[in-house]
Design an enzyme around this catalytic site. Structure first.
Site, PDB file in Angstrom:
ATOM      1  N   ASP A  68      35.482  45.472  37.516  1.00  0.00           N
ATOM      2  CA  ASP A  68      34.384  44.679  38.061  1.00  0.00           C
ATOM      3  C   ASP A  68      34.774  43.933  39.331  1.00  0.00           C
ATOM      4  O   ASP A  68      33.928  43.318  39.979  1.00  0.00           O
ATOM      5  CB  ASP A  68      33.824  43.707  37.016  1.00  0.00           C
ATOM      6  CG  ASP A  68      34.857  42.734  36.461  1.00  0.00           C
ATOM      7  OD1 ASP A  68      36.030  43.109  36.375  1.00  0.00           O
ATOM      8  OD2 ASP A  68      34.478  41.597  36.099  1.00  0.00           O
ATOM      9  N   HIS A 141      45.810  35.926  33.223  1.00  0.00           N
ATOM     10  CA  HIS A 141      44.823  36.962  32.896  1.00  0.00           C
ATOM     11  C   HIS A 141      45.576  38.133  32.262  1.00  0.00           C
ATOM     12  O   HIS A 141      46.794  38.258  32.469  1.00  0.00           O
ATOM     13  CB  HIS A 141      44.093  37.393  34.172  1.00  0.00           C
ATOM     14  CG  HIS A 141      42.767  38.037  33.928  1.00  0.00           C
ATOM     15  ND1 HIS A 141      41.773  37.441  33.187  1.00  0.00           N
ATOM     16  CD2 HIS A 141      42.257  39.244  34.321  1.00  0.00           C
ATOM     17  CE1 HIS A 141      40.715  38.236  33.153  1.00  0.00           C
ATOM     18  NE2 HIS A 141      40.993  39.333  33.828  1.00  0.00           N
ATOM     19  N   HIS A 270      31.008  34.245  38.722  1.00  0.00           N
ATOM     20  CA  HIS A 270      31.548  35.122  37.680  1.00  0.00           C
ATOM     21  C   HIS A 270      31.001  34.691  36.313  1.00  0.00           C
ATOM     22  O   HIS A 270      31.739  34.354  35.390  1.00  0.00           O
ATOM     23  CB  HIS A 270      33.083  35.078  37.703  1.00  0.00           C
ATOM     24  CG  HIS A 270      33.730  36.221  36.961  1.00  0.00           C
ATOM     25  ND1 HIS A 270      34.055  36.140  35.635  1.00  0.00           N
ATOM     26  CD2 HIS A 270      34.114  37.441  37.374  1.00  0.00           C
ATOM     27  CE1 HIS A 270      34.634  37.276  35.252  1.00  0.00           C
ATOM     28  NE2 HIS A 270      34.672  38.087  36.297  1.00  0.00           N
TER      29      HIS A 270
END
Length: 306
Positions: A68, A141, A270
């Site tokens: 994405d 992440h 986001h």
């Protein structure tokens, strides 16, 4: 400077939000300069709905290699080439970005007719071109992910031309050198220090653009004292544990970081596809309970940074 949000959705697109992509228009007086941060699927279509053109891009920064944030890159690179723009382009991103781009071009029989450089980044200073310095900070992440801190150099103060004339220095080409704070030698042998004739410098803007991240110590350093902080708010406060488990942040966590780091302004983006327009307003309200100067980015939102 201004920020143009080309996509503000997390994970998948919605009817009103495209995949993540942020355009930084540096608005240089002498040349076009635009930087793109992430390039989700459909980014080149989003460009078509603005007054901006991918041919003016000279740098693309990818925060991480999740689709994405990345799947729009091959199409944009190829279209830019087909449009005949010869200007060079540099891509910055985590390890693997070179393989991704080169493989996509090779397997599709594509190429670029402009110079294309790909720089795989590591934490620290990426470059300093005399106008801006850009630093990369590692984030929290599931895959290697970075946030980018953009620091504009301070702008020299105004030249006091009247004082120079009073000291017997006539206007001319030397004024331009003195305006830069340089020391020049006059025809009569005098040395003139330009910095003595300059007013106070104008502090340059500082901007932090985050990739996806759960709260982490590096985030504070990335955002410390910035004028504008751009950060994800994928989920609401009640879902903070779920957000963190997937390497994301909640509304209140993002707002608390902005407050603690001393950011002047927060722009949230986001947003999970589970939130409709009313849900997005709720996310914004949660952030503002912690950090008042907060705004929600929607697709094609434009924020002036001056």
């Amino acid at each position: 400077m201004e920020l143009i949000f080309l996509g503000t959705s997390a994970g998948v697109p919605t009817r009103t939000r495209n995949m993540t992509s942020i355009l930084l228009n540096l608005q240089q007086p002498t040349h076009a300069a635009m930087w793109l941060f992430d390039c989700g699927e459909g980014t080149q279509h989003q460009f078509l709905k603005t007054e901006h053109h991918p041919g003016k891009l000279d740098k693309i920064f990818i925060t991480h290699l999740h689709g994405d944030h990345l799947f729009g890159l091959p199409g944009l690179l190829c279209s830019r080439s087909m449009q005949g723009n010869p200007a060079a382009l540099t891509i910055y991103g985590p390890k693997g970005i070179r393989e991704f781009v080169e493989m996509a071009l090779r397997l599709s029989g594509s190429w670029t007719d402009y110079p294309l450089a790909i720089e795989e980044v590591s934490p620290g200073l990426l470059f300093d071109d005399g106008r801006y310095r850009v630093l990369a900070y590692p984030l929290n992440h599931p895959v290697e992910c970075y946030g980018y801190r953009i620091e504009e150099h301070d702008k020299p103060g105004t030249l006091n031309a009247a004082a120079l004339v009073a000291d017997g220095i006539r206007p001319g080409p030397l004024f331009q050198q003195l305006k830069q704070g340089l020391t020049v030698t006059l025809p009569d042998g005098r040395l003139i220090d330009g910095s003595r004739y300059l007013g106070p410098a104008t502090p340059g803007l500082k901007l932090a653009i985050f990739g996806d991240t759960a709260p982490c110590p590096q985030a504070f350093e990335l955002a410390r004292g910035v004028d504008v902080m751009v950060h994800e708010t994928t989920l609401e406060d009640a879902m903070a544990e779920k957000a963190n488990g997937r390497g994301h942040s909640s509304t209140r966590q993002t707002a608390a970081l902005a407050r603690e780091a001393g950011a002047r302004r927060l722009i949230i983006t986001h947003v999970s596809s589970r939130y409709d327009r009313e849900g997005c307003r709720r996310l914004l309200a949660e952030c503002r309970e912690v950090f008042t100067d907060c705004e929600l980015a929607e697709d094609f939102s434009v924020f002036s940074l001056a």
